[in-house]
Design a protein around this motif. Sequence first.
Motif, PDB file in Angstrom:
ATOM      1  N   UNK A 207       0.892  -1.153   0.000  1.00 41.15           N
ATOM      2  CA  UNK A 207       0.000   0.000   0.000  1.00 41.15           C
ATOM      3  C   UNK A 207       0.931   1.203   0.000  1.00 41.15           C
ATOM      4  N   UNK A 208       0.901   1.957  -1.085  1.00 41.69           N
ATOM      5  CA  UNK A 208       1.865   3.033  -1.282  1.00 41.69           C
ATOM      6  C   UNK A 208       1.150   4.372  -1.149  1.00 41.69           C
ATOM      7  N   UNK A 209       1.372   5.038  -0.026  1.00 43.12           N
ATOM      8  CA  UNK A 209       0.735   6.319   0.266  1.00 43.12           C
ATOM      9  C   UNK A 209       1.606   7.448  -0.282  1.00 43.12           C
ATOM     10  N   UNK A 210       1.014   8.361  -1.037  1.00 40.14           N
ATOM     11  CA  UNK A 210       1.799   9.461  -1.605  1.00 40.14           C
ATOM     12  C   UNK A 210       0.896  10.602  -2.035  1.00 40.14           C
ATOM     13  N   UNK A 211       1.465  11.790  -2.070  1.00 42.34           N
ATOM     14  CA  UNK A 211       0.755  12.931  -2.663  1.00 42.34           C
ATOM     15  C   UNK A 211       1.271  13.217  -4.069  1.00 42.34           C
ATOM     16  N   UNK A 212       2.378  12.579  -4.445  1.00 46.05           N
ATOM     17  CA  UNK A 212       3.026  12.801  -5.739  1.00 46.05           C
ATOM     18  C   UNK A 212       2.525  11.754  -6.738  1.00 46.05           C
ATOM     19  N   UNK A 213       1.653  12.163  -7.632  1.00 39.67           N
ATOM     20  CA  UNK A 213       1.081  11.217  -8.588  1.00 39.67           C
ATOM     21  C   UNK A 213       2.106  10.679  -9.573  1.00 39.67           C
ATOM     22  N   UNK A 214       3.131  11.468  -9.883  1.00 37.81           N
ATOM     23  CA  UNK A 214       4.164  10.986 -10.802  1.00 37.81           C
ATOM     24  C   UNK A 214       4.890   9.785 -10.212  1.00 37.81           C
ATOM     25  N   UNK A 215       5.111   9.806  -8.890  1.00 34.85           N
ATOM     26  CA  UNK A 215       5.746   8.676  -8.217  1.00 34.85           C
ATOM     27  C   UNK A 215       4.812   7.480  -8.199  1.00 34.85           C
ATOM     28  N   UNK A 216       3.544   7.725  -7.898  1.00 37.20           N
ATOM     29  CA  UNK A 216       2.571   6.633  -7.834  1.00 37.20           C
ATOM     30  C   UNK A 216       2.446   5.928  -9.180  1.00 37.20           C
ATOM     31  N   UNK A 217       2.482   6.702 -10.262  1.00 33.63           N
ATOM     32  CA  UNK A 217       2.334   6.086 -11.587  1.00 33.63           C
ATOM     33  C   UNK A 217       3.470   5.107 -11.877  1.00 33.63           C
ATOM     34  N   UNK A 218       4.630   5.327 -11.278  1.00 38.18           N
ATOM     35  CA  UNK A 218       5.773   4.438 -11.533  1.00 38.18           C
ATOM     36  C   UNK A 218       5.625   3.086 -10.850  1.00 38.18           C
ATOM     37  N   UNK A 219       4.881   3.030  -9.740  1.00 40.85           N
ATOM     38  CA  UNK A 219       4.935   1.816  -8.921  1.00 40.85           C
ATOM     39  C   UNK A 219       3.588   1.120  -8.752  1.00 40.85           C
ATOM     40  N   UNK A 220       2.464   1.856  -8.874  1.00 45.41           N
ATOM     41  CA  UNK A 220       1.164   1.288  -8.512  1.00 45.41           C
ATOM     42  C   UNK A 220       0.536   0.491  -9.645  1.00 45.41           C
ATOM     43  N   UNK A 221      -0.212  -0.544  -9.279  1.00 42.56           N
ATOM     44  CA  UNK A 221      -1.063  -1.272 -10.216  1.00 42.56           C
ATOM     45  C   UNK A 221      -2.488  -0.710 -10.192  1.00 42.56           C
ATOM     46  N   UNK A 222      -2.928  -0.350  -8.987  1.00 42.04           N
ATOM     47  CA  UNK A 222      -4.234   0.275  -8.806  1.00 42.04           C
ATOM     48  C   UNK A 222      -4.051   1.568  -8.020  1.00 42.04           C
ATOM     49  N   UNK A 223      -5.000   2.490  -8.185  1.00 42.12           N
ATOM     50  CA  UNK A 223      -4.913   3.793  -7.515  1.00 42.12           C
ATOM     51  C   UNK A 223      -6.256   4.106  -6.873  1.00 42.12           C
ATOM     52  N   UNK A 224      -6.189   4.595  -5.630  1.00 47.07           N
ATOM     53  CA  UNK A 224      -7.369   5.133  -4.946  1.00 47.07           C
ATOM     54  C   UNK A 224      -7.093   6.597  -4.634  1.00 47.07           C
ATOM     55  N   UNK A 225      -8.016   7.461  -4.994  1.00 44.29           N
ATOM     56  CA  UNK A 225      -7.855   8.903  -4.799  1.00 44.29           C
ATOM     57  C   UNK A 225      -8.701   9.335  -3.607  1.00 44.29           C
ATOM     58  N   UNK A 226      -8.065   9.962  -2.608  1.00 42.46           N
ATOM     59  CA  UNK A 226      -8.773  10.375  -1.402  1.00 42.46           C
ATOM     60  C   UNK A 226      -8.911  11.892  -1.347  1.00 42.46           C
ATOM     61  N   UNK A 227     -10.070  12.323  -0.908  1.00 44.02           N
ATOM     62  CA  UNK A 227     -10.343  13.738  -0.680  1.00 44.02           C
ATOM     63  C   UNK A 227     -11.223  13.869   0.553  1.00 44.02           C
ATOM     64  N   UNK A 228     -10.752  14.643   1.516  1.00 43.46           N
ATOM     65  CA  UNK A 228     -11.517  14.927   2.738  1.00 43.46           C
ATOM     66  C   UNK A 228     -12.016  13.647   3.409  1.00 43.46           C
ATOM     67  N   UNK A 229     -11.123  12.665   3.500  1.00 42.77           N
ATOM     68  CA  UNK A 229     -11.439  11.451   4.236  1.00 42.77           C
ATOM     69  C   UNK A 229     -12.195  10.387   3.482  1.00 42.77           C
ATOM     70  N   UNK A 230     -12.529  10.644   2.226  1.00 43.27           N
ATOM     71  CA  UNK A 230     -13.267   9.668   1.419  1.00 43.27           C
ATOM     72  C   UNK A 230     -12.486   9.292   0.168  1.00 43.27           C
ATOM     73  N   UNK A 231     -12.705   8.084  -0.340  1.00 45.41           N
ATOM     74  CA  UNK A 231     -12.184   7.706  -1.647  1.00 45.41           C
ATOM     75  C   UNK A 231     -13.183   8.187  -2.690  1.00 45.41           C
ATOM     76  N   UNK A 232     -12.742   9.089  -3.554  1.00 50.35           N
ATOM     77  CA  UNK A 232     -13.652   9.646  -4.567  1.00 50.35           C
ATOM     78  C   UNK A 232     -13.545   8.920  -5.899  1.00 50.35           C
ATOM     79  N   UNK A 233     -12.453   8.175  -6.090  1.00 51.73           N
ATOM     80  CA  UNK A 233     -12.279   7.435  -7.341  1.00 51.73           C
ATOM     81  C   UNK A 233     -11.200   6.387  -7.130  1.00 51.73           C
ATOM     82  N   UNK A 234     -11.396   5.210  -7.686  1.00 54.36           N
ATOM     83  CA  UNK A 234     -10.341   4.197  -7.655  1.00 54.36           C
ATOM     84  C   UNK A 234     -10.497   3.263  -8.840  1.00 54.36           C
ATOM     85  N   UNK A 235      -9.370   2.660  -9.237  1.00 50.80           N
ATOM     86  CA  UNK A 235      -9.374   1.759 -10.374  1.00 50.80           C
ATOM     87  C   UNK A 235      -7.969   1.444 -10.816  1.00 50.80           C
TER      88      UNK A 235
END
Length: 269
Positions: A207-235
């Motif tokens: 589970x790779x926590x980050x605010x830098x999307x460029x870094x996440x794109x290098x390592x993640x298979x799936x992404x969950x986007x959080x805003x104000x304590x909720x997941x607003x999009x994932x896939x």
Amino acid sequence: MSDTVTPLLSATALSKEFRTGRKEVFTAVEGVSFDVHRRQTLGIVGESGSGKSTTARMIARLIDPTSGSIEFQGEEITQRSGAALRDFRSGVQVVFQDPYSSLNPRHTVEEVVSAPLRYQKRNVAGGYRRMVKAAMERVGLNPDHSGRYPRQFSGGQAQRIGIARALIVEPKLVICDEAVSALDVSVQAQVLELLVDLQRERDISYVFIAHDLAVVRQIAHKVAVMQKGRIVEQGPRDEIFDDPQHEYTKTLLSAVPSIDPRWDAGRRT
């Protein structure tokens, strides 16, 4: 069912409230659900205060959720304590953001890296030194430096010590909480490459926590986007990056630097 179908970890409707006064309650995370599959990386992204790190600490059982469920290898772990919680933590380890603050400055590297073994009361023939040196060597550190202290290492080396500490108990899941955000770009790339290599070798999930999307794109298979304590999009990663649906995700992506000015212009449009 196959490993690719059965999640290694499932979080369902996780919420966390903090009491800020006699009657005031702050909801840091609300109704968060996601799966982490074996040998895969879930990237959780969002700006500061979005609830990413609180979520990470709940699934590591460093803090207890207010409500919701966490299953690890098919077993509910939110109510575990004592020896049962210790057994769970042999399968889940954490690499923290600031390597220096997460490593005891009064302990040698050998003591730091072997700490999970002592916590889990593991008996190792011949002591821990051999395992510590093997872990150090695997993460690219000189095993002869196991007697040194964390402050005698650079930031990138100190983070490798944190990774070695996580690996020493052979976990199934490693939670990386902003694990490369404090490192410069060249060192980030080296640590990310190490994490990817370890995943291939040891079938580790992240589970790779980050605010830098460029870094996440290098390592993640799936992404969950959080805003104000909720997941607003994932896939899947490519779907999130190439065809985002939520306005917040689009806003985050618009801030990612690109070396292609045509792409930047298109995103801004």
